[in-house]
Design a protein around this motif. Structure first.
Motif, PDB file in Angstrom:
ATOM      1  N   ARG A   1       0.798  -1.230   0.000  1.00  0.00           N
ATOM      2  CA  ARG A   1       0.000   0.000   0.000  1.00  0.00           C
ATOM      3  C   ARG A   1       0.830   1.279   0.000  1.00  0.00           C
ATOM      4  O   ARG A   1       0.533   2.194  -0.789  1.00  0.00           O
TER       5      ARG A   1
ATOM      6  N   VAL B   1       0.430   4.001  -3.116  1.00  0.00           N
ATOM      7  CA  VAL B   1      -0.042   5.371  -2.897  1.00  0.00           C
ATOM      8  C   VAL B   1       0.998   6.376  -3.372  1.00  0.00           C
ATOM      9  O   VAL B   1       0.667   7.391  -4.009  1.00  0.00           O
ATOM     10  N   THR B   2       2.266   6.119  -3.100  1.00  0.00           N
ATOM     11  CA  THR B   2       3.347   7.009  -3.555  1.00  0.00           C
ATOM     12  C   THR B   2       3.390   7.069  -5.079  1.00  0.00           C
ATOM     13  O   THR B   2       3.544   8.150  -5.675  1.00  0.00           O
TER      14      THR B   2
ATOM     15  N   LEU C   1       0.935   6.521  -7.160  1.00  0.00           N
ATOM     16  CA  LEU C   1      -0.241   7.250  -7.632  1.00  0.00           C
ATOM     17  C   LEU C   1      -0.064   8.752  -7.463  1.00  0.00           C
ATOM     18  O   LEU C   1      -0.498   9.541  -8.316  1.00  0.00           O
ATOM     19  N   ALA C   2       0.588   9.167  -6.389  1.00  0.00           N
ATOM     20  CA  ALA C   2       0.859  10.595  -6.195  1.00  0.00           C
ATOM     21  C   ALA C   2       1.796  11.111  -7.291  1.00  0.00           C
ATOM     22  O   ALA C   2       1.601  12.215  -7.833  1.00  0.00           O
TER      23      ALA C   2
ATOM     24  N   MET D   1      -6.633   9.505 -10.633  1.00  0.00           N
ATOM     25  CA  MET D   1      -5.511   9.182  -9.737  1.00  0.00           C
ATOM     26  C   MET D   1      -5.830   9.531  -8.285  1.00  0.00           C
ATOM     27  O   MET D   1      -5.436   8.797  -7.367  1.00  0.00           O
ATOM     28  N   VAL D   2      -6.556  10.623  -8.068  1.00  0.00           N
ATOM     29  CA  VAL D   2      -6.970  10.975  -6.700  1.00  0.00           C
ATOM     30  C   VAL D   2      -7.903   9.901  -6.139  1.00  0.00           C
ATOM     31  O   VAL D   2      -7.730   9.428  -5.006  1.00  0.00           O
TER      32      VAL D   2
ATOM     33  N   MET E   1      -6.024   6.683  -5.244  1.00  0.00           N
ATOM     34  CA  MET E   1      -5.302   6.733  -3.968  1.00  0.00           C
ATOM     35  C   MET E   1      -6.239   6.397  -2.807  1.00  0.00           C
ATOM     36  O   MET E   1      -5.876   5.656  -1.888  1.00  0.00           O
TER      37      MET E   1
ATOM     38  N   VAL F   1      -6.906   2.571  -2.819  1.00  0.00           N
ATOM     39  CA  VAL F   1      -5.786   1.757  -2.342  1.00  0.00           C
ATOM     40  C   VAL F   1      -5.686   1.791  -0.824  1.00  0.00           C
ATOM     41  O   VAL F   1      -5.356   0.778  -0.182  1.00  0.00           O
ATOM     42  N   VAL F   2      -5.999   2.922  -0.219  1.00  0.00           N
ATOM     43  CA  VAL F   2      -5.947   3.041   1.239  1.00  0.00           C
ATOM     44  C   VAL F   2      -6.859   2.016   1.908  1.00  0.00           C
ATOM     45  O   VAL F   2      -6.558   1.521   3.002  1.00  0.00           O
TER      46      VAL F   2
END
Length: 403
Positions: A74, A78-79, A81-82, A175-176, A179, A182-183
């Motif tokens: 995870r 997330v990284t 995707l940012a 993409m937002v 994220m 995925v969390v």
């Protein structure tokens, strides 16, 4: 009430997000052709802008390919995707080709960081009855994403006044939302020490799969050079050889092969992995021969037929090769091995196109294309020979055990 999604929902969602990364990777193809007309940069600059993505992806794979084995899936997803979000915003605001090249490089870094982690997470979230298909689904996500990105953007370029804003604005929102998704997935890899040490560039190939991995190199080279032609070189070929520069025809030509590859991945997944790999390489070889015929006779239908055959071959060969390797990888080695596979794949996807773009300025586009096609056909033939040899060896061992 659990804060995490069910494995089935996470499996489907992660595959869709993985496809979104490659949708974003395919999206610039028609837009780069449009920008070339507007900004007046060379064919070499166009192919570099396309391929710098693959080089950024390669760097991220080599440096961070096994990072999720240490930090967990995870945090790495997330990284990544940012980073992808930053690249989409850069595309959105780009005033010149320099910005586009930077955005493309950031996109490659983000996708490289995500690739091995997503591939591992998709396999780990797959329901038990779909474990064997998960590798094929990962391949389908890559090919399908590239295809739809090129087609949707090509249609937008053709039909809308500001395709750039619509495409990259929408992808920024995606993409937002990804994220957030995925969390809420469960963590499938226990964190373990060694994260800093893992950043040293290396490829993890355990001894039990080394033969299969090495035998897969020509498979990946020929397979990935096929969509690289359609996504990186075909816009110039269509404009200079065919006299066509519309966004829709450019997007459809880039779309056709990867889309067929995505569908073919599911078809070939029902057949033995070795047979799928060999059949796929045969189709890649035949497809490129047909593409050459289409280009030299300036026949768009023949070119598209070659794209379909090559796409069928990509789906069979790449998915088959993943299925030959994936079941034999230990969980703690999974991300590192996928990093190795995609390193070979993206070197094949990016470097030949960059070389071709530079040579085209000296030799001319068509002689350069003929060389590119000749190399691809030769590597595909080598892959067929190697894979057939391994297949015969495996059959002999099985017969000996049975006796």
């Amino acid at each position: 009430m659990s804060r995490t999604l069910s494995p089935t929902a996470a499996f489907a969602g992660l595959a869709a997000i993985f496809a979104a990364f490659f949708f974003a990777a395919g999206a610039p193809t028609p837009l780069l052709a449009l920008r070339q007309q507007e900004w007046g940069f060379s064919a070499g600059t166009l192919t570099f802008a396309f391929s710098v993505y693959a080089l950024g992806l390669l760097v991220a794979l080599l440096v961070g390919g096994s990072l999720s084995d240490h930090l967990g899936r995870r945090p790495v997803l997330v990284t990544a995707l940012a980073g992808e979000l930053i690249s989409m915003v850069a595309f959105l605001a780009a005033p010149d080709i320099g910005w586009v090249i930077v955005a493309r490089a950031i996109q490659g870094l983000a996708t490289g960081l995500a690739t091995s982690a997503f591939s591992a997470a998709i396999v780990e979230h797959a329901p038990a009855h779909m474990k064997m298909l998960a590798g094929g689904l990962a391949a389908a996500s890559v090919a399908g994403g590239l295809a739809l990105g090129a087609l949707a953007t090509g249609a937008a370029v053709q039909l809308l006044p500001d395709a750039n804003t619509l495409v990259f604005g929408t992808l920024s929102l995606v993409m937002v939302l990804a994220m957030v998704f995925v969390v809420f997935t469960s963590e499938t890899s226990d964190p373990r020490p060694g994260a800093w040490q893992s950043l040293a560039p290396r490829i993890s190939v355990p001894s039990n799969i080394r033969t299969e991995f090495l035998a897969g190199i020509p498979v990946h080279v020929a397979a990935w050079m096929t969509p690289a032609f359609f996504l990186g070189l075909s816009p110039s070929v269509l404009r200079l050889q065919f006299g066509l520069d519309g966004g829709l025809v450019t997007g459809f030509t880039a779309f056709l092969g990867p889309f067929v590859a995505a569908i073919a991945s599911f078809y070939f997944a029902r057949h033995p992995a070795r047979r799928s790999t060999i059949a796929g390489k045969v189709l890649v070889l035949i497809g490129m021969v047909v593409v050459v015929a289409g280009v030299l006779t300036t026949s768009l239908p023949i070119l598209w037929l070659g794209a379909v055959l090559g796409g069928l071959g990509f789906g069979g060969a790449f998915g088959g090769q993943l299925r030959l390797v994936a079941p034999h990888i230990r969980p703690q080695d999974r991300a590192g091995v996928f990093a190795g596979i995609y390193t070979v794949a993206y070197l094949s996807f990016g470097v030949p196109v960059i070389i071709a773009g530079q040579l085209a300025q000296r030799w001319g586009l068509i002689p350069t294309f003929e060389l590119y096609a000749g190399v691809l056909i030769a590597v595909a033939a080598l892959a067929i020979v190697v894979q057939a040899g391994l297949g015969r060896r495996a059959s002999s061992r099985t017969a000996a055990v049975g006796a």
